[in-house]
Design a protein around this motif. Structure first.
Motif, mmCIF file in Angstrom:
data_model
loop_
_atom_site.group_PDB
_atom_site.id
_atom_site.type_symbol
_atom_site.label_atom_id
_atom_site.label_comp_id
_atom_site.label_asym_id
_atom_site.label_seq_id
_atom_site.Cartn_x
_atom_site.Cartn_y
_atom_site.Cartn_z
ATOM 1 N N LEU A 183 0.749 -1.264 0.220
ATOM 2 C CA LEU A 183 -0.029 -0.006 -0.033
ATOM 3 C C LEU A 183 0.688 1.226 -0.120
ATOM 4 O O LEU A 183 0.592 2.257 -0.563
ATOM 5 C CB LEU A 183 -1.002 -0.085 1.372
ATOM 6 N N ALA A 184 2.106 0.947 0.746
ATOM 7 C CA ALA A 184 2.937 2.411 0.797
ATOM 8 C C ALA A 184 3.529 2.633 -0.653
ATOM 9 O O ALA A 184 3.716 3.567 -1.094
ATOM 10 C CB ALA A 184 4.004 2.289 1.827
ATOM 11 N N VAL A 185 4.050 1.576 -1.326
ATOM 12 C CA VAL A 185 4.474 1.711 -2.643
ATOM 13 C C VAL A 185 3.489 2.231 -3.623
ATOM 14 O O VAL A 185 3.947 3.052 -4.393
ATOM 15 C CB VAL A 185 4.931 0.211 -3.075
ATOM 16 N N ALA A 186 2.210 1.630 -3.575
ATOM 17 C CA ALA A 186 1.190 2.037 -4.358
ATOM 18 C C ALA A 186 0.641 3.524 -4.315
ATOM 19 O O ALA A 186 0.904 4.318 -5.273
ATOM 20 C CB ALA A 186 -0.092 1.571 -4.179
ATOM 21 N N THR A 187 0.826 3.949 -3.267
ATOM 22 C CA THR A 187 0.440 5.578 -2.644
ATOM 23 C C THR A 187 1.658 6.450 -3.200
ATOM 24 O O THR A 187 1.362 7.237 -3.748
ATOM 25 C CB THR A 187 0.360 5.740 -1.233
ATOM 26 N N LEU A 188 2.828 5.959 -3.088
ATOM 27 C CA LEU A 188 4.033 6.727 -3.655
ATOM 28 C C LEU A 188 4.161 6.767 -5.141
ATOM 29 O O LEU A 188 4.392 7.411 -5.641
ATOM 30 C CB LEU A 188 5.120 6.276 -2.875
ATOM 31 N N ALA A 189 3.782 5.402 -5.674
ATOM 32 C CA ALA A 189 3.931 5.294 -7.054
ATOM 33 C C ALA A 189 2.873 6.280 -7.558
ATOM 34 O O ALA A 189 3.034 6.888 -8.834
ATOM 35 C CB ALA A 189 3.559 3.856 -7.553
ATOM 36 N N LYS A 190 1.690 6.481 -7.143
ATOM 37 C CA LYS A 190 0.749 7.299 -7.761
ATOM 38 C C LYS A 190 1.043 8.895 -7.716
ATOM 39 O O LYS A 190 1.010 9.310 -8.661
ATOM 40 C CB LYS A 190 -0.669 7.077 -6.934
ATOM 41 N N ALA A 191 1.648 9.260 -6.699
ATOM 42 C CA ALA A 191 2.377 10.386 -6.209
ATOM 43 C C ALA A 191 3.478 10.624 -7.464
ATOM 44 O O ALA A 191 3.409 11.849 -7.951
ATOM 45 C CB ALA A 191 2.878 10.657 -4.802
ATOM 46 N N ILE A 192 4.271 9.907 -7.588
ATOM 47 C CA ILE A 192 5.440 10.043 -8.605
ATOM 48 C C ILE A 192 4.800 9.974 -10.207
ATOM 49 O O ILE A 192 5.095 10.921 -10.932
ATOM 50 C CB ILE A 192 6.370 8.845 -8.577
ATOM 51 N N ALA A 193 3.572 9.190 -10.512
ATOM 52 C CA ALA A 193 2.972 9.351 -11.556
ATOM 53 C C ALA A 193 2.400 10.561 -11.772
ATOM 54 O O ALA A 193 2.335 11.341 -13.049
ATOM 55 C CB ALA A 193 2.091 8.059 -11.713
ATOM 56 N N GLN A 194 1.973 11.240 -10.711
ATOM 57 C CA GLN A 194 1.133 12.640 -10.957
ATOM 58 C C GLN A 194 2.292 13.536 -11.153
ATOM 59 O O GLN A 194 1.936 14.556 -11.965
ATOM 60 C CB GLN A 194 0.438 12.729 -9.768
ATOM 61 N N HIS A 197 3.231 13.828 -14.654
ATOM 62 C CA HIS A 197 2.266 14.004 -15.658
ATOM 63 C C HIS A 197 1.662 13.123 -16.520
ATOM 64 O O HIS A 197 1.575 13.080 -17.544
ATOM 65 C CB HIS A 197 2.529 15.426 -16.361
ATOM 66 N N PHE A 198 1.583 11.919 -15.857
ATOM 67 C CA PHE A 198 0.880 10.733 -16.589
ATOM 68 C C PHE A 198 -0.618 10.910 -16.649
ATOM 69 O O PHE A 198 -1.106 11.739 -16.049
ATOM 70 C CB PHE A 198 1.223 9.425 -15.593
ATOM 71 N N SER A 199 -0.927 10.276 -17.523
ATOM 72 C CA SER A 199 -2.142 10.457 -18.031
ATOM 73 C C SER A 199 -3.177 9.603 -16.883
ATOM 74 O O SER A 199 -2.430 8.902 -16.137
ATOM 75 C CB SER A 199 -2.660 9.591 -19.386
ATOM 76 N N PRO A 200 -4.349 10.179 -16.593
ATOM 77 C CA PRO A 200 -5.099 9.562 -15.553
ATOM 78 C C PRO A 200 -5.127 7.937 -15.634
ATOM 79 O O PRO A 200 -5.075 7.425 -14.485
ATOM 80 C CB PRO A 200 -6.562 10.031 -15.923
ATOM 81 N N ALA A 201 -5.418 7.385 -16.716
ATOM 82 C CA ALA A 201 -5.364 5.943 -16.764
ATOM 83 C C ALA A 201 -4.001 5.240 -16.292
ATOM 84 O O ALA A 201 -4.057 4.455 -15.677
ATOM 85 C CB ALA A 201 -5.574 5.395 -18.377
ATOM 86 N N ASP A 204 -3.747 5.474 -12.616
ATOM 87 C CA ASP A 204 -4.296 4.365 -11.938
ATOM 88 C C ASP A 204 -3.556 2.958 -12.005
ATOM 89 O O ASP A 204 -3.506 2.338 -11.093
ATOM 90 C CB ASP A 204 -5.809 4.156 -12.628
ATOM 91 N N ALA A 205 -3.171 2.970 -13.101
ATOM 92 C CA ALA A 205 -2.243 1.680 -13.396
ATOM 93 C C ALA A 205 -0.981 1.873 -12.694
ATOM 94 O O ALA A 205 -0.616 0.689 -11.967
ATOM 95 C CB ALA A 205 -1.771 1.642 -14.835
ATOM 96 N N ALA A 206 -0.504 2.927 -12.223
ATOM 97 C CA ALA A 206 0.682 2.865 -11.410
ATOM 98 C C ALA A 206 0.429 2.558 -9.871
ATOM 99 O O ALA A 206 1.088 1.920 -9.245
ATOM 100 C CB ALA A 206 1.463 4.315 -11.130
ATOM 101 N N PHE A 207 -0.968 2.982 -9.583
ATOM 102 C CA PHE A 207 -1.245 2.574 -8.273
ATOM 103 C C PHE A 207 -1.459 1.142 -8.187
ATOM 104 O O PHE A 207 -1.232 0.657 -7.036
ATOM 105 C CB PHE A 207 -2.408 3.744 -7.763
ATOM 106 N N ALA A 208 -2.287 0.505 -9.170
ATOM 107 C CA ALA A 208 -2.676 -0.618 -8.942
ATOM 108 C C ALA A 208 -1.412 -1.512 -9.121
ATOM 109 O O ALA A 208 -1.100 -2.731 -8.433
ATOM 110 C CB ALA A 208 -3.312 -1.063 -10.123
#
Length: 326
Positions: A183-194, A197-201, A204-208
């Motif tokens: 869960l910690a990796v997912a949360t941080l991966a989402k922040a990095i993707a944002q 400037h990744f696309s929304p899709a 979502d894939a980075a978090f998953a």
């Protein structure tokens, strides 16, 4: 799906029981939802008729490639025979409570998104061609909205046996630790993707992918400290990363998620180049490993500096290190 004496779902149930290493696909025009739910539970993927021959060939080619990630017959039999991943009991209870209280599908999806077992199952289900999404869905919240409450209820019934399973106190502690790390990796991966400037899709894939990146360890009940990976390992084949990617690929999860799971320790080995969910997951775990080495349930991941440099992210990574957490 429609056959005399035994329907397609029962056939696949028997195949799963007697020949667990066999990959199970459905190609059917069956439109009865109840039968389809049963079948999807025993099939790795569900393809709806009409299906273009090129799509069928591409599916077989992709599945054949996945077998290169896990070439040990006994291990592949264990993975291919699975219907789902164990779920965290507390998350399972939270979802059941939300269903009883009449919460919206999106709110229920936000709870499910914290559990690897539920995440993998609902993404498998929503991306089945039976439900016919116009594009790949990588967000559990969007998947829950798309499927609706009744489908979520059926899904939760199929997860019940997983949520109640236990393998002893030590295993429960190990799984809890692995879940928190994921869960910690997912949360941080989402922040990095944002931040990239990744696309929304792809966000979502980075978090998953972050949530699912270590499912290979969970699948085989490995002790986290004995993870079959080292920095010197030459291949992801038969590693926990390869095993997890093999299973998620069987279930039809999107390529960006499968690639991130397969290569999160060694991103330079991935054929696909450029920024991707793999980038976010690799850097998220590397940053967490450096900042809290004692909390990582897997052997410490060393950042692939050559990969980072090739993507032009060296200065960006240094900034993230100074401002951690992102």
């Amino acid at each position: 799906m429609r056959m005399p004496f035994m329907d397609g779902a029962e056939l696949l149930r028997q195949v799963q029981k007697e020949h667990p290493s066999v990959i199970r696909l459905i190609l059917s025009g069956q439109s009865d939802q109840e039968s389809a739910y049963r079948a999807v539970g025993y099939a790795h993927q569900y393809l709806s008729k009409p299906c273009e021959p090129a799509n069928l060939k591409a599916t077989f080619k992709r599945l054949h490639h996945l077998c290169t990630l896990c070439d040990t017959e006994s291990v592949r039999s264990v993975l291919t025979g699975l219907r789902g991943l164990p779920t965290q009991p507390q998350v399972y209870q939270e979802v059941c409570t939300a269903l009883r209280e009449g919460s919206s599908p999106k709110a229920i999806g936000s709870i499910m998104a914290h559990d690897p077992g539920m995440t993998s199952r609902i993404l498998q289900l929503v991306n089945s061609s039976f439900f016919g999404p116009r594009h790949t869905i990588n967000s559990v919240e969007l998947a829950a909205e798309y499927l609706g409450i009744e489908v979520i209820k059926v899904l939760m019934e199929s997860l019940d046996h997983c949520s109640r399973a236990t393998h002893g106190e030590d295993a429960d502690v190990a799984h809890e630790r692995l879940w928190k790390h994921s869960l910690a990796v997912a949360t941080l991966a989402k922040a990095i993707a944002q931040d990239l400037h990744f696309s929304p899709a792809l966000i979502d894939a980075a978090f998953a992918a972050g949530l699912l990146h270590d499912v290979g360890m969970l699948l085989l009940g490995m002790e986290p400290e004995a993870a079959p990976h080292s920095a010197e390992q030459e291949s992801v084949v038969n590693s926990h990363a390869g095993m997890g990617a093999y299973l998620l690929g069987l279930w039809g999860l999107s390529d960006p998620i499968v690639e991130a799971v397969a290569y999160h320790h060694e991103p330079h080995r991935c054929i696909q180049r450029g920024l991707s969910p793999l980038t976010a997951v690799h850097l998220a775990e590397a940053l967490l490993s450096a900042s809290s080495p004692g909390e990582n349930p897997v052997k410490l991941l060393r950042r692939d500096d050559a990969y980072v440099e090739a993507l032009g992210l060296t200065q960006q990574v240094k900034q993230w290190e100074r401002n951690f957490p992102i």
